[in-house]
Every structure is written in structure tokens, then in C-alpha cells.
Scaffold this motif. Structure first.
Motif, mmCIF file in Angstrom:
data_model
loop_
_atom_site.group_PDB
_atom_site.id
_atom_site.type_symbol
_atom_site.label_atom_id
_atom_site.label_comp_id
_atom_site.label_asym_id
_atom_site.label_seq_id
_atom_site.Cartn_x
_atom_site.Cartn_y
_atom_site.Cartn_z
ATOM 1 N N ARG A 170 0.826 -1.188 0.000
ATOM 2 C CA ARG A 170 0.000 0.000 0.000
ATOM 3 C C ARG A 170 0.867 1.247 0.000
ATOM 4 N NH1 ARG A 170 -4.985 -1.105 4.247
ATOM 5 N NH2 ARG A 170 -5.914 -2.864 3.138
ATOM 6 N N ARG A 171 0.476 2.185 -0.781
ATOM 7 C CA ARG A 171 1.182 3.439 -0.856
ATOM 8 C C ARG A 171 0.387 4.537 -0.137
ATOM 9 N NH1 ARG A 171 3.271 3.749 -7.183
ATOM 10 N NH2 ARG A 171 4.524 1.822 -7.145
ATOM 11 N N ALA A 172 1.134 5.434 0.465
ATOM 12 C CA ALA A 172 0.467 6.539 1.157
ATOM 13 C C ALA A 172 -0.217 7.456 0.146
ATOM 14 C CB ALA A 172 1.486 7.333 1.973
ATOM 15 N N ALA A 173 -1.306 8.058 0.590
ATOM 16 C CA ALA A 173 -2.033 8.961 -0.292
ATOM 17 C C ALA A 173 -1.141 10.129 -0.685
ATOM 18 C CB ALA A 173 -3.291 9.480 0.413
ATOM 19 N N PRO A 174 -1.162 10.517 -1.926
ATOM 20 C CA PRO A 174 -0.294 11.611 -2.359
ATOM 21 C C PRO A 174 -0.659 12.918 -1.663
ATOM 22 C CG PRO A 174 -1.913 11.093 -4.066
ATOM 23 C CD PRO A 174 -2.020 10.022 -3.013
ATOM 24 N N THR A 175 0.355 13.652 -1.282
ATOM 25 C CA THR A 175 0.155 14.936 -0.614
ATOM 26 C C THR A 175 0.024 16.037 -1.659
ATOM 27 O OG1 THR A 175 1.485 14.182 1.252
ATOM 28 C CG2 THR A 175 1.102 16.558 1.050
ATOM 29 N N PRO A 176 -1.034 16.800 -1.611
ATOM 30 C CA PRO A 176 -1.187 17.864 -2.607
ATOM 31 C C PRO A 176 -0.135 18.944 -2.414
ATOM 32 C CG PRO A 176 -2.856 18.058 -0.910
ATOM 33 C CD PRO A 176 -2.142 16.760 -0.652
ATOM 34 N N SER A 177 0.224 19.582 -3.515
ATOM 35 C CA SER A 177 1.210 20.655 -3.436
ATOM 36 C C SER A 177 0.598 21.937 -2.885
ATOM 37 C CB SER A 177 1.803 20.925 -4.825
ATOM 38 O OG SER A 177 0.766 21.250 -5.751
ATOM 39 N N ASP A 178 -0.678 22.163 -3.157
ATOM 40 C CA ASP A 178 -1.388 23.340 -2.658
ATOM 41 C C ASP A 178 -2.731 22.909 -2.072
ATOM 42 O OD1 ASP A 178 0.584 25.131 -3.480
ATOM 43 O OD2 ASP A 178 -0.234 25.245 -5.500
ATOM 44 N N VAL A 179 -3.183 23.650 -1.086
ATOM 45 C CA VAL A 179 -4.478 23.381 -0.459
ATOM 46 C C VAL A 179 -5.375 24.596 -0.670
ATOM 47 C CG1 VAL A 179 -3.594 21.761 1.244
ATOM 48 C CG2 VAL A 179 -3.609 24.193 1.759
ATOM 49 N N LEU A 180 -6.655 24.323 -0.721
ATOM 50 C CA LEU A 180 -7.650 25.357 -1.015
ATOM 51 C C LEU A 180 -8.358 25.777 0.263
ATOM 52 C CD1 LEU A 180 -9.283 26.982 -3.163
ATOM 53 C CD2 LEU A 180 -10.850 25.032 -3.243
ATOM 54 N N THR A 181 -8.497 27.061 0.467
ATOM 55 C CA THR A 181 -9.240 27.605 1.593
ATOM 56 C C THR A 181 -10.274 28.603 1.081
ATOM 57 O OG1 THR A 181 -7.625 29.384 1.916
ATOM 58 C CG2 THR A 181 -7.300 27.361 3.181
ATOM 59 N N THR A 182 -11.355 28.717 1.816
ATOM 60 C CA THR A 182 -12.420 29.663 1.488
ATOM 61 C C THR A 182 -12.334 30.860 2.412
ATOM 62 O OG1 THR A 182 -13.837 27.812 0.822
ATOM 63 C CG2 THR A 182 -14.886 29.938 1.180
ATOM 64 N N VAL A 183 -12.393 32.023 1.842
ATOM 65 C CA VAL A 183 -12.349 33.267 2.611
ATOM 66 C C VAL A 183 -13.776 33.749 2.835
ATOM 67 C CG1 VAL A 183 -11.435 35.611 2.729
ATOM 68 C CG2 VAL A 183 -10.113 33.809 1.580
ATOM 69 N N TYR A 184 -14.134 33.991 4.106
ATOM 70 C CA TYR A 184 -15.489 34.389 4.475
ATOM 71 C C TYR A 184 -15.500 35.852 4.922
ATOM 72 C CZ TYR A 184 -16.418 29.371 4.559
ATOM 73 O OH TYR A 184 -16.536 28.046 4.235
ATOM 74 N N LYS A 185 -16.671 36.430 4.836
ATOM 75 C CA LYS A 185 -16.892 37.791 5.295
ATOM 76 C C LYS A 185 -17.507 37.753 6.684
ATOM 77 C CE LYS A 185 -19.252 42.129 4.124
ATOM 78 N NZ LYS A 185 -20.170 42.808 3.167
ATOM 79 N N PHE A 186 -16.935 38.478 7.610
ATOM 80 C CA PHE A 186 -17.441 38.509 8.978
ATOM 81 C C PHE A 186 -18.241 39.797 9.182
ATOM 82 C CE2 PHE A 186 -17.118 39.340 13.526
ATOM 83 C CZ PHE A 186 -17.398 38.091 14.048
ATOM 84 N N PRO A 187 -19.429 39.740 9.836
ATOM 85 C CA PRO A 187 -19.981 38.610 10.581
ATOM 86 C C PRO A 187 -21.014 37.779 9.817
ATOM 87 C CG PRO A 187 -21.116 40.591 11.213
ATOM 88 C CD PRO A 187 -20.117 41.001 10.165
ATOM 89 N N SER A 188 -21.295 38.104 8.569
ATOM 90 C CA SER A 188 -22.320 37.357 7.833
ATOM 91 C C SER A 188 -21.849 35.963 7.445
ATOM 92 C CB SER A 188 -22.724 38.127 6.577
ATOM 93 O OG SER A 188 -21.613 38.277 5.696
ATOM 94 N N MET A 189 -20.552 35.709 7.466
ATOM 95 C CA MET A 189 -19.943 34.427 7.089
ATOM 96 C C MET A 189 -20.323 34.029 5.667
ATOM 97 S SD MET A 189 -18.161 34.039 9.699
ATOM 98 C CE MET A 189 -17.430 32.483 9.252
ATOM 99 N N GLU A 190 -20.381 35.011 4.799
ATOM 100 C CA GLU A 190 -20.671 34.771 3.386
ATOM 101 C C GLU A 190 -19.364 34.505 2.645
ATOM 102 O OE1 GLU A 190 -22.404 37.232 -0.476
ATOM 103 O OE2 GLU A 190 -22.468 38.084 1.546
ATOM 104 N N PRO A 191 -19.286 33.431 1.854
ATOM 105 C CA PRO A 191 -18.049 33.151 1.109
ATOM 106 C C PRO A 191 -17.737 34.273 0.118
ATOM 107 C CG PRO A 191 -19.488 31.228 1.141
ATOM 108 C CD PRO A 191 -20.296 32.368 1.673
#
Length: 262
Positions: free
Chosen positions: A31-52
Motif C-alpha cells: 500500500r502506498r500513502a495517499a499523495p500529498t497535494p502541493s497546494d491546499v484550497l481555503t475559502t475566505v469568508y466575510k465577517f460577521p455574515s460568514m458569506e463566502p
């Protein structure tokens, strides 16, 4: 599940005896380990409405590190030792004011041997083996501490507990009750473990509102946060510019330069 295949029958041309077929098991690939992504995705929200608002990408070496409990433990102990004051102080018998004359003769009284009135056995005398001012701080390499910072942020990101907010967060009123409703509505309040809000310049309204809503979370400046704070809260809410600065500040182990042979 392993599969079996049969070998072809082998016959000798001179004798004419056929060899029985022998089943052959196909080896199972490791078994091989799952490949590690080079970049990860994050969502930026607006406070306080928490709208993406938008998406943001970060390197996997900063927000997708594996959990290292040993590194986190060393960082938390290092921070705790640095916060100890070490100001406890007591007086030894030489520091107590008083006469050094012997209270009673050494022999002939039938009582225990006793020196002067500054003896630790008497009330008002010195303290034997008492604490003295000392430095409790311990050492930790900078690269290990920076790795612990990114490991704590990666731990929150992997569990979906890292909320990236847009810059210049603020609320209209400094009412603690209104802030508590906002936190509970977005599942960020006391019922969900509370949240740690990290900002570069905490606004006045938000600061006043958090004073009366301590059970729902805490507000800290990016310069006052440590690894223990990231692990203690239920969720971590951080401004994008603060996250960028903290990742840049704690990346000393990534900036490795290989010496040239020339």
C-alpha cells in the motif's frame, strides 16, 4: 484478494514425462500513502455574515502537515516556561535580621541543640531550602518552534476548524448579546467549543463585545497568539492578512539554502 494462475506443463523431450502444474500466487503490491497535494484550497469568508467571498491557495508545507504531537508538546512546554515569573523568594538564616548569639548552651540543659534565633527551626527564622528568584525559561530551536506553529494550523485545517476571514473585520454595535447570537447562529459559539478570533488590529466595537461574551470566544492580536491558543479553542478564525504574516514569520525551516560547491 490474491489471484492464482497456473504454470504451463513442462515436458522432457527425451523421457516424455510431463510436470504437474503448480499454482502461482500473484504478490500483493504494498500500500502506498495517499499523495500529498502541493497546494491546499481555503475559502475566505466575510465577517460577521460568514458569506463566502473568494478562494485562496496555500502551500501544503504550511497548511497540510501531518500531526506531530511531540513537536506540539515541546512548543507548549517552551511557551509555558517562558511565561513563568520565577520571582518567589525566601530568606535564608544569613538574610534574616537578628543576633547570632547562641540561645542556650550546647550541653547540660537536657534539651535539643539549638543555635541562634535565625535558625530555620524557630519561628521568625530563616527558611531552609526555600525558593529563590530563578529563570524557568527553556530553550527550543527556532526551526522546531516554527514547525510546531504550522503543525497546529495544519491540524485545525485538516479538521475543518480553520476559518479564514477577510481583512478589516468589524461589527456595527459593541453589544455582547448581539455578538453571542452571531457566534451561535454560525456554530462558532459556546455550544460548539468557542472560537479564537485573530486580527491584526482588533476593532474597538469587536473588542468591547468580546469582553462580555468570553464563553463564546476570545479576540487576540496576531502578535499575542501562541501555539497553545491555537490548540485550546474549538475553532480558529483568522484574518487572511494575519494568516499570511504568521505563516511567513514561522517558515524559517523552509528557507533552506544549499551551499554551492563553486
Amino acid at each position: 484478494m490474491a489471484t492464482e494462475t497456473s504454470l504451463p506443463e513442462l515436458s522432457s523431450p527425451s523421457i516424455g514425462i510431463s510436470m504437474p502444474s503448480v499454482p502461482l500466487k500473484t504478490p500483493i503490491a504494498p500500500r502506498r500513502a495517499a499523495p500529498t497535494p502541493s497546494d491546499v484550497l481555503t475559502t475566505v469568508y466575510k465577517f460577521p455574515s460568514m458569506e463566502p467571498i473568494r478562494f485562496a491557495y496555500y502551500s501544503a508545507t504550511k497548511l497540510f502537515l501531518p500531526l506531530r504531537r511531540d513537536i506540539l508538546h515541546r512548543a507548549v512546554v517552551f511557551e509555558g516556561d517562558a511565561t513563568r515569573q520565577g520571582t518567589a523568594s525566601t530568606k535564608w538564616r544569613s538574610d534574616v535580621h537578628g543576633s547570632g548569639r547562641k540561645i542556650r548552651p550546647q550541653k547540660g540543659t537536657g534539651k535539643a541543640r539549638l543555635g541562634d534565633r535565625k535558625s530555620p527551626m524557630l519561628r521568625g527564622g530563616g527558611v531552609a531550602f526555600g525558593p529563590h528568584p530563578r529563570d524557568f525559561s527553556s530553550g527550543l530551536p527556532r526551526k522546531i518552534y516554527d514547525l510546531a506553529w504550522r503543525t497546529a494550523l495544519s491540524y485545525r485545517y485538516r479538521r475543518g476548524q480553520l476559518v479564514v476571514l477577510g481583512n478589516d473585520i468589524d461589527i456595527e454595535m459593541n453589544e455582547s448579546r448581539w455578538l453571542a447570537q452571531i457566534m451561535e447562529w454560525n456554530h462558532l459559539g459556546q455550544g460548539d467549543g468557542g472560537s479564537l478570533l485573530i486580527a491584526r488590529d482588533p476593532p474597538e466595537n469587536l473588542t468591547q463585545a468580546f469582553l462580555g461574551a468570553e464563553g463564546h470566544g476570545r479576540l487576540k492580536s496576531e502578535d499575542d497568539v501562541d501555539v497553545k491558543d491555537l490548540l485550546k479553542a474549538g475553532r480558529v478564525m483568522i484574518e487572511k492578512r494575519s494568516l499570511d504574516r504568521l505563516l511567513e514569520r514561522h517558515s524559517s525551516d523552509l528557507n533552506r539554502t544549499v551551499p554551492s560547491a563553486m
